[in-house]
Each structure stands twice: as C-alpha cells, then as structure tokens.
Design a protein around this motif. Sequence first.
Motif, PDB file in Angstrom:
ATOM      1  N   THR A  57       0.841  -1.185   0.000  1.00 42.79           N
ATOM      2  CA  THR A  57       0.000   0.000   0.000  1.00 42.79           C
ATOM      3  C   THR A  57       0.883   1.245   0.000  1.00 42.79           C
ATOM      4  OG1 THR A  57      -0.022   0.100   2.407  1.00 42.79           O
ATOM      5  CG2 THR A  57      -1.742  -1.238   1.336  1.00 42.79           C
ATOM      6  N   PRO A  58       0.323   2.413  -0.345  1.00 41.78           N
ATOM      7  CA  PRO A  58       1.120   3.646  -0.266  1.00 41.78           C
ATOM      8  C   PRO A  58       1.759   3.857   1.097  1.00 41.78           C
ATOM      9  CG  PRO A  58      -0.876   4.062  -1.504  1.00 41.78           C
ATOM     10  CD  PRO A  58      -0.997   2.661  -0.960  1.00 41.78           C
ATOM     11  N   GLN A  59       1.034   3.581   2.172  1.00 39.08           N
ATOM     12  CA  GLN A  59       1.590   3.774   3.508  1.00 39.08           C
ATOM     13  C   GLN A  59       2.724   2.797   3.778  1.00 39.08           C
ATOM     14  OE1 GLN A  59       1.252   6.141   5.713  1.00 39.08           O
ATOM     15  NE2 GLN A  59       2.820   5.102   6.938  1.00 39.08           N
ATOM     16  N   ARG A  60       2.562   1.546   3.339  1.00 39.17           N
ATOM     17  CA  ARG A  60       3.628   0.574   3.551  1.00 39.17           C
ATOM     18  C   ARG A  60       4.878   0.957   2.764  1.00 39.17           C
ATOM     19  NH1 ARG A  60       3.665  -5.881   1.897  1.00 39.17           N
ATOM     20  NH2 ARG A  60       5.647  -6.370   2.932  1.00 39.17           N
ATOM     21  N   MET A  61       4.693   1.463   1.542  1.00 41.68           N
ATOM     22  CA  MET A  61       5.851   1.879   0.759  1.00 41.68           C
ATOM     23  C   MET A  61       6.543   3.069   1.403  1.00 41.68           C
ATOM     24  SD  MET A  61       4.817   1.264  -3.257  1.00 41.68           S
ATOM     25  CE  MET A  61       3.266   2.185  -3.257  1.00 41.68           C
ATOM     26  N   ARG A  62       5.782   4.017   1.891  1.00 38.75           N
ATOM     27  CA  ARG A  62       6.394   5.197   2.516  1.00 38.75           C
ATOM     28  C   ARG A  62       7.165   4.838   3.777  1.00 38.75           C
ATOM     29  NH1 ARG A  62       1.115   7.656   1.551  1.00 38.75           N
ATOM     30  NH2 ARG A  62       1.202   9.060  -0.244  1.00 38.75           N
ATOM     31  N   SER A  63       6.714   3.800   4.480  1.00 33.56           N
ATOM     32  CA  SER A  63       7.335   3.458   5.758  1.00 33.56           C
ATOM     33  C   SER A  63       8.493   2.476   5.623  1.00 33.56           C
ATOM     34  CB  SER A  63       6.286   2.868   6.715  1.00 33.56           C
ATOM     35  OG  SER A  63       5.759   1.660   6.204  1.00 33.56           O
ATOM     36  N   ALA A  64       8.747   1.938   4.426  1.00 32.81           N
ATOM     37  CA  ALA A  64       9.866   1.012   4.233  1.00 32.81           C
ATOM     38  C   ALA A  64      11.180   1.734   4.488  1.00 32.81           C
ATOM     39  CB  ALA A  64       9.832   0.448   2.808  1.00 32.81           C
ATOM     40  N   ILE A  65      12.062   1.103   5.246  1.00 33.37           N
ATOM     41  CA  ILE A  65      13.328   1.748   5.569  1.00 33.37           C
ATOM     42  C   ILE A  65      14.328   1.546   4.434  1.00 33.37           C
ATOM     43  CG2 ILE A  65      12.959   1.415   8.035  1.00 33.37           C
ATOM     44  CD1 ILE A  65      15.066  -0.813   7.926  1.00 33.37           C
ATOM     45  N   PRO A  66      15.230   2.510   4.221  1.00 34.19           N
ATOM     46  CA  PRO A  66      16.260   2.334   3.193  1.00 34.19           C
ATOM     47  C   PRO A  66      17.272   1.296   3.635  1.00 34.19           C
ATOM     48  CG  PRO A  66      16.649   4.343   4.418  1.00 34.19           C
ATOM     49  CD  PRO A  66      15.323   3.814   4.888  1.00 34.19           C
ATOM     50  N   LEU A  67      17.643   0.399   2.722  1.00 33.54           N
ATOM     51  CA  LEU A  67      18.692  -0.567   3.044  1.00 33.54           C
ATOM     52  C   LEU A  67      19.975   0.211   3.283  1.00 33.54           C
ATOM     53  CD1 LEU A  67      19.351  -3.524   3.382  1.00 33.54           C
ATOM     54  CD2 LEU A  67      19.893  -3.641   0.963  1.00 33.54           C
ATOM     55  N   ASP A  68      20.582   0.001   4.452  1.00 34.80           N
ATOM     56  CA  ASP A  68      21.598   0.919   4.939  1.00 34.80           C
ATOM     57  C   ASP A  68      22.774   0.143   5.520  1.00 34.80           C
ATOM     58  OD1 ASP A  68      22.961   3.054   5.933  1.00 34.80           O
ATOM     59  OD2 ASP A  68      21.368   3.784   7.219  1.00 34.80           O
ATOM     60  N   LYS A  69      23.936   0.309   4.931  1.00 34.40           N
ATOM     61  CA  LYS A  69      25.147  -0.355   5.422  1.00 34.40           C
ATOM     62  C   LYS A  69      26.286   0.652   5.455  1.00 34.40           C
ATOM     63  CE  LYS A  69      27.112  -4.325   6.589  1.00 34.40           C
ATOM     64  NZ  LYS A  69      26.645  -5.171   7.677  1.00 34.40           N
ATOM     65  N   VAL A  70      27.139   0.548   6.452  1.00 37.94           N
ATOM     66  CA  VAL A  70      28.204   1.521   6.633  1.00 37.94           C
ATOM     67  C   VAL A  70      29.556   0.824   6.552  1.00 37.94           C
ATOM     68  CG1 VAL A  70      29.218   3.224   8.193  1.00 37.94           C
ATOM     69  CG2 VAL A  70      26.739   2.904   8.125  1.00 37.94           C
ATOM     70  N   LEU A  71      30.468   1.366   5.741  1.00 38.65           N
ATOM     71  CA  LEU A  71      31.842   0.865   5.687  1.00 38.65           C
ATOM     72  C   LEU A  71      32.773   1.911   6.252  1.00 38.65           C
ATOM     73  CD1 LEU A  71      34.030  -1.157   4.782  1.00 38.65           C
ATOM     74  CD2 LEU A  71      34.095   0.058   2.626  1.00 38.65           C
ATOM     75  N   SER A  72      33.603   1.500   7.195  1.00 40.84           N
ATOM     76  CA  SER A  72      34.554   2.411   7.817  1.00 40.84           C
ATOM     77  C   SER A  72      35.936   1.771   7.773  1.00 40.84           C
ATOM     78  CB  SER A  72      34.132   2.675   9.259  1.00 40.84           C
ATOM     79  OG  SER A  72      35.200   3.148  10.030  1.00 40.84           O
ATOM     80  N   LEU A  73      36.933   2.537   7.373  1.00 44.21           N
ATOM     81  CA  LEU A  73      38.317   2.057   7.339  1.00 44.21           C
ATOM     82  C   LEU A  73      39.190   3.000   8.149  1.00 44.21           C
ATOM     83  CD1 LEU A  73      38.723   1.255   3.542  1.00 44.21           C
ATOM     84  CD2 LEU A  73      38.220  -0.349   5.373  1.00 44.21           C
TER      85      LEU A  73
END
Length: 319
Positions: A57-73
């Motif tokens: 639904t529109p609400q479910r799409m709006r609430s989906a979190i961005p796939l998020d990964k962090v690389l630190s060196l």
Amino acid sequence: MRIRGTRGLRRAGAVLAAAAVVTTAVAAPAAAGDAPRGSGSDVAVHDVRAGDATDWTPQRMRSAIPLDKVLSLSTELVGGLLNALPELLPSPEGASTGDPWTGGGEVTKTTGRVFFSMGGQDASCSGNVVDSANGSVVVTAGHCVKYQGGWHSDWVFVPGYDDGAAPHGEWAAEQTMTTPQWEADEDMNHDVGMAVVETKNGRTVADTVGAQRIAFNGERGQEMHSFGYPAADPYDGSTLTYCAGGTFTDPLLTDDHGMNCDMTGGSSGGPWFSSFDPATGTGVQESVNSFGYTFLPNVMFGPYFGDSAKALYDKASAA
C-alpha cells in the motif's frame, strides 16, 4: 553505505572488506527459505514464491526503511592516498550532487523504487528497466536482492514511483538473481542484482514503461548521470533524484566507478547512465549505486559492469 561527515547521513550501499569496521541500521535477514540454483561460476538464481509481492500500500511503501550499510576504514590503512584522494575527484562545479530530477523523459518511467522484506523488515532500494529479450529485466544492486546469506522476499518494482503512488503499477519479481561473486562472498566489485518481473495482461514492464540500453566492459572516466530514490535523511524517498558529473576509478579497495554524489540510503541499485540525453531522459546503463566510505563524504561508488554482469544479464534476459 557510509555516514556523511558531520551531518551524520548514510550512503547507499553494502560492502564488506578486510580490516573494515561495519555497522548496520537494519535487521539481519533470516536464512533463505529457497536455496539458489547454481554456484561457482553460475549466476545465482532465486525463484520468488507466487504471491510474495502483495499488499504494498502507499503507507507501507512510505514506511519502508532504506537498506543501509556503513563501511569504515582506518586512515592508517589508506595512508597518504587518503590525503591525495580529493585531488583525484572530478570537480563538482556545474554538476548535480543530489537534486530532484525535473527534466522528464524516459528515465521518469524506467527508473523506480524497489520494495522487499528483509528478515521481516520492509526495506527499499532503487532499480531500472533495461532492454532485454523478455522485456522483463530490472537492474538493481546485488544487496537489494540478497544480503548476509538471505534472499529478500515480497520483492516488487514500482516504476515511476511518486510519493506513494504507483503510476505504472507494481511489478512483482518471479526470479531475482545476482553474480556468483556477490552470492559467494558479497564482493563489492560485483554488487549487481537483477529481477525478472511478472507480465501483466500480456504486457511486459518494458512494453508498459519502455527500457534503457545497457552496456558492458565500457570505458572508464566517462561523464555519467546517476538516478535513485534516496530515503535516508535529508531525503524521504518520495522523489526521483540524480547526480551528474565526471567519474573516476576507486583507488582504494575496489575497481568501481566513483562520482561526486550525496544521495543516501534507498538510492542503492539506481542506474548510472553514460551518454545520457537530458532532453529525452535516455542513456546507456553501465553501473548502479552501490556504496560509499565513511571517511570520504559525498562520493558514491558503483560496480563496473564487466563479464560477470554480462553473464547475469544474459541469464535474466533469457528467463
């Protein structure tokens, strides 16, 4: 994905490397219920269960979190090269580093948001329709189809997504695929994924929204346009966003393309185009938004489309 300097924003992508310190803002996926077909040099293929993509639904799409990964060196790892790196970056003058796309054209239809369930959490990426024999191939990032040992479920592509609206429908994946290198080791040089989406009323997604050209083993250092739907702050995933400018080859851990770009999580999998024509919104896809480094603010990296990406495309196109 990486945190952008003092503003604390996260870059789209997913990377693992020796000596890397990695944190994540999303739940780890559950083990895949269906084993991929093929291993070794074979393209990894996942048959998506019928009925997986339902109730977006529109609400479910709006609430989906961005796939998020962090690389630190550590700076010790990159040493003097880190200090020299800014001199290698193309000048951003006159280019976009993350603006709403207002030019119209085909890209507003072929590019869209990708939604899926990852370990029970609704998440989002971006994708793009490319020319193919079956008219059903959507290109995205490898971590947008399979991540940390698990294939994503409930996978759907929404071309031309606009703040919860699906003007060209929602297209459920029948198969998702990735390169053998990403499937085996999550090798960031091969962070490429593709989906073969359903046909609706006898029409393919390419019949419905068009398709962009795709190329492999192209020249490096080209001017490119990158598109996606960044959803991590300060973006909200509602608007097609782009970056444009010169590219360079990552001199640190990968042979990937780099570009000045501050798009954040959710833009992963969005297309990079060479020979892009702003008047028509068409170009030649040669990469996808993949990852960034914590210590290098406002730079996006995308995998080079070489032989493994070509084999993946051939498999998806023939499905």
